[in-house]
Design a protein around this motif. Sequence first.
Motif, PDB file in Angstrom:
ATOM      1  N   ARG A   1       0.734  -1.167   0.112  1.00 56.91           N
ATOM      2  CA  ARG A   1      -0.068   0.041  -0.095  1.00 56.91           C
ATOM      3  C   ARG A   1       1.094   1.210  -0.147  1.00 56.91           C
ATOM      4  NH1 ARG A   1      -2.804  -3.017   4.074  1.00 56.91           N
ATOM      5  NH2 ARG A   1      -1.932  -1.647   5.616  1.00 56.91           N
ATOM      6  N   LEU A   2       1.343   1.718  -1.121  1.00 53.08           N
ATOM      7  CA  LEU A   2       2.170   2.899  -1.291  1.00 53.08           C
ATOM      8  C   LEU A   2       1.342   4.259  -1.213  1.00 53.08           C
ATOM      9  CD1 LEU A   2       4.543   1.307  -4.103  1.00 53.08           C
ATOM     10  CD2 LEU A   2       5.480   1.987  -1.536  1.00 53.08           C
ATOM     11  N   TYR A   3       1.818   4.938  -0.588  1.00 49.99           N
ATOM     12  CA  TYR A   3       1.503   6.424  -0.413  1.00 49.99           C
ATOM     13  C   TYR A   3       2.622   7.322  -0.523  1.00 49.99           C
ATOM     14  CZ  TYR A   3      -3.159   4.662   0.562  1.00 49.99           C
ATOM     15  OH  TYR A   3      -4.253   3.653   0.579  1.00 49.99           O
ATOM     16  N   ASP A   4       2.528   8.672  -0.819  1.00 46.64           N
ATOM     17  CA  ASP A   4       3.449   9.843  -0.444  1.00 46.64           C
ATOM     18  C   ASP A   4       3.175   9.945   0.796  1.00 46.64           C
ATOM     19  OD1 ASP A   4       4.870   9.623  -3.013  1.00 46.64           O
ATOM     20  OD2 ASP A   4       3.328  10.959  -3.883  1.00 46.64           O
ATOM     21  N   TRP A   5       4.019  10.351   1.824  1.00 47.62           N
ATOM     22  CA  TRP A   5       3.912  10.754   3.165  1.00 47.62           C
ATOM     23  C   TRP A   5       4.803  11.954   3.363  1.00 47.62           C
ATOM     24  CZ3 TRP A   5       0.695   7.633   6.376  1.00 47.62           C
ATOM     25  CH2 TRP A   5       0.267   6.627   5.728  1.00 47.62           C
ATOM     26  N   ALA A   6       4.370  12.887   4.363  1.00 46.77           N
ATOM     27  CA  ALA A   6       5.017  13.965   4.911  1.00 46.77           C
ATOM     28  C   ALA A   6       4.806  14.284   6.238  1.00 46.77           C
ATOM     29  CB  ALA A   6       4.889  15.184   4.009  1.00 46.77           C
ATOM     30  N   TRP A   7       5.568  14.728   7.087  1.00 48.53           N
ATOM     31  CA  TRP A   7       5.168  15.067   8.413  1.00 48.53           C
ATOM     32  C   TRP A   7       6.065  16.406   8.851  1.00 48.53           C
ATOM     33  CZ3 TRP A   7       7.928  11.185  12.435  1.00 48.53           C
ATOM     34  CH2 TRP A   7       9.520  11.211  12.086  1.00 48.53           C
ATOM     35  N   ILE A   8       5.336  16.962  10.096  1.00 47.69           N
ATOM     36  CA  ILE A   8       5.539  18.341  10.292  1.00 47.69           C
ATOM     37  C   ILE A   8       5.752  18.294  11.803  1.00 47.69           C
ATOM     38  CG2 ILE A   8       5.082  20.702  10.411  1.00 47.69           C
ATOM     39  CD1 ILE A   8       3.655  20.372   7.913  1.00 47.69           C
TER      40      ILE A   8
ATOM     41  N   ARG B   1       5.103  16.111  19.464  1.00 49.59           N
ATOM     42  CA  ARG B   1       4.076  15.806  18.672  1.00 49.59           C
ATOM     43  C   ARG B   1       4.093  16.472  17.298  1.00 49.59           C
ATOM     44  NH1 ARG B   1       3.250  18.324  23.857  1.00 49.59           N
ATOM     45  NH2 ARG B   1       1.658  17.120  25.344  1.00 49.59           N
ATOM     46  N   TRP B   2       3.674  15.602  16.293  1.00 52.71           N
ATOM     47  CA  TRP B   2       3.740  15.936  14.849  1.00 52.71           C
ATOM     48  C   TRP B   2       2.469  15.612  14.126  1.00 52.71           C
ATOM     49  CZ3 TRP B   2       7.783  11.222  14.339  1.00 52.71           C
ATOM     50  CH2 TRP B   2       8.742  11.761  15.315  1.00 52.71           C
ATOM     51  N   LEU B   3       2.434  16.398  13.034  1.00 52.38           N
ATOM     52  CA  LEU B   3       1.364  16.290  12.025  1.00 52.38           C
ATOM     53  C   LEU B   3       1.898  15.334  10.992  1.00 52.38           C
ATOM     54  CD1 LEU B   3       0.029  19.796  11.866  1.00 52.38           C
ATOM     55  CD2 LEU B   3      -0.881  17.987  13.074  1.00 52.38           C
ATOM     56  N   LEU B   4       1.077  14.616  10.521  1.00 50.54           N
ATOM     57  CA  LEU B   4       1.303  13.485   9.358  1.00 50.54           C
ATOM     58  C   LEU B   4       0.334  13.839   8.281  1.00 50.54           C
ATOM     59  CD1 LEU B   4       3.205  10.904   8.526  1.00 50.54           C
ATOM     60  CD2 LEU B   4       1.389   9.520   9.576  1.00 50.54           C
ATOM     61  N   ALA B   5       0.777  13.302   6.854  1.00 48.34           N
ATOM     62  CA  ALA B   5      -0.063  13.523   5.783  1.00 48.34           C
ATOM     63  C   ALA B   5       0.270  12.394   4.928  1.00 48.34           C
ATOM     64  CB  ALA B   5       0.035  14.687   4.923  1.00 48.34           C
ATOM     65  N   ARG B   6      -0.950  11.694   4.474  1.00 43.78           N
ATOM     66  CA  ARG B   6      -0.741  10.545   3.475  1.00 43.78           C
ATOM     67  C   ARG B   6      -1.463  11.069   2.177  1.00 43.78           C
ATOM     68  NH1 ARG B   6      -4.806   5.959   5.034  1.00 43.78           N
ATOM     69  NH2 ARG B   6      -6.039   6.928   3.182  1.00 43.78           N
TER      70      ARG B   6
END
Length: 375
Positions: free
Chosen positions: A253-260, A281-286
């Motif tokens: 299950r491939l996605y592009d991910w980033a976190w802040i 504490r981070w924010l994550l995006a898929r």
Amino acid sequence: MKLHARLAPRFVRAEPRQRSLAYLRGLLSPLERRNGWQLAEHAGEHTPDGMQRLLSTAGWDADAVRDDLRAYVLDTFGPGGILVIDETGFLKKGTKSAGVKRQYSGTAGRIENCQVGVFLAYTTEHGTSFVDRELFLPQEWADDPERRREARVPAALGFQTKPQLALTMIERALNAGCKPAWVTGDSVYSSSALCRTLEERNLAYVLAITSAHTLRFVQDGELRQARVDELFQELDPQAWQRLSAGSGSKGERLYDWAWINTRRLGRSDTPQPTETVGSARWLLARRSIAKPEEVTFYRVCSPPATTLQDVVHIAGSRWSIEVGFEQAKNEAGLDEYEVRSHVGWYRHVTLALLAHALLGALRAQHKKGGRETTT
């Protein structure tokens, strides 16, 4: 059945004790349907009356059996797993079943006349089984004495939101000795109260949030407010990494991910781990590869030295509970009950989760190379 031996002390009388074993065996059998009639016939009984008594008036405590279920699952899979919280719908006709109303059902993918159960699962590399369950009682049910009386809803039971039910189950598991490494769940369950409790317990989590989730922070000496989707739009394109959230039926299950890192908002560089769980504490995006406009967001509280791949793995583990629901319904009759009462729902569902846990133990045994497990 060794599993049933754990439950036997919960039944004072021999009749419900023996019938509960027959009920479990029926749930595990390859019947076309696992309703009262077919379970009774499988047990060699001529009417469903005995099975109905087991779910309605027989003397036993479904919550005590729930405790046995949780202990069995933890014994089977061991410490360090992931607690996953989610809900599933049970389509129903009429208005008499406890908690039934027209509400959103993830099972159907739309608003339907249904009951909704909130469930807590425990997952490791060896498999997933459920450790707790609560029936969601909508506000109109909680405020209607007549409907409550007819459905045998306990008088002391008041309205609780789904996040409150989730928090109750998580705390119950922790107090019983469950030692998870992480907690994860859908955006419905990312309430501030739940996150605050997890942090107080020094528990790491990855919980989905909506794109409208808003943060307030100071940047360049000025107070700023931004939605989570706006924050990720500001990221440098190189901040996104293509990673697998685990294997699915169609491959990785491939996605592009980033976190802040929320302490470094506005910067595109990779956040550095901090000293304690509560301070990272981070924010994550898929982001979908095929449909880049489809982005899912998460709030994360992580231990030291956590990598993006670690967090992605935890986010992806939420799918394990969906597989668990499918297995429990298809293989253990989770949704095939015909009871309307509040007590009947808890009794059937608890026994169905026990049957599913036994199947999970057998799968785990197979993964471990056939070594003996307590089933």
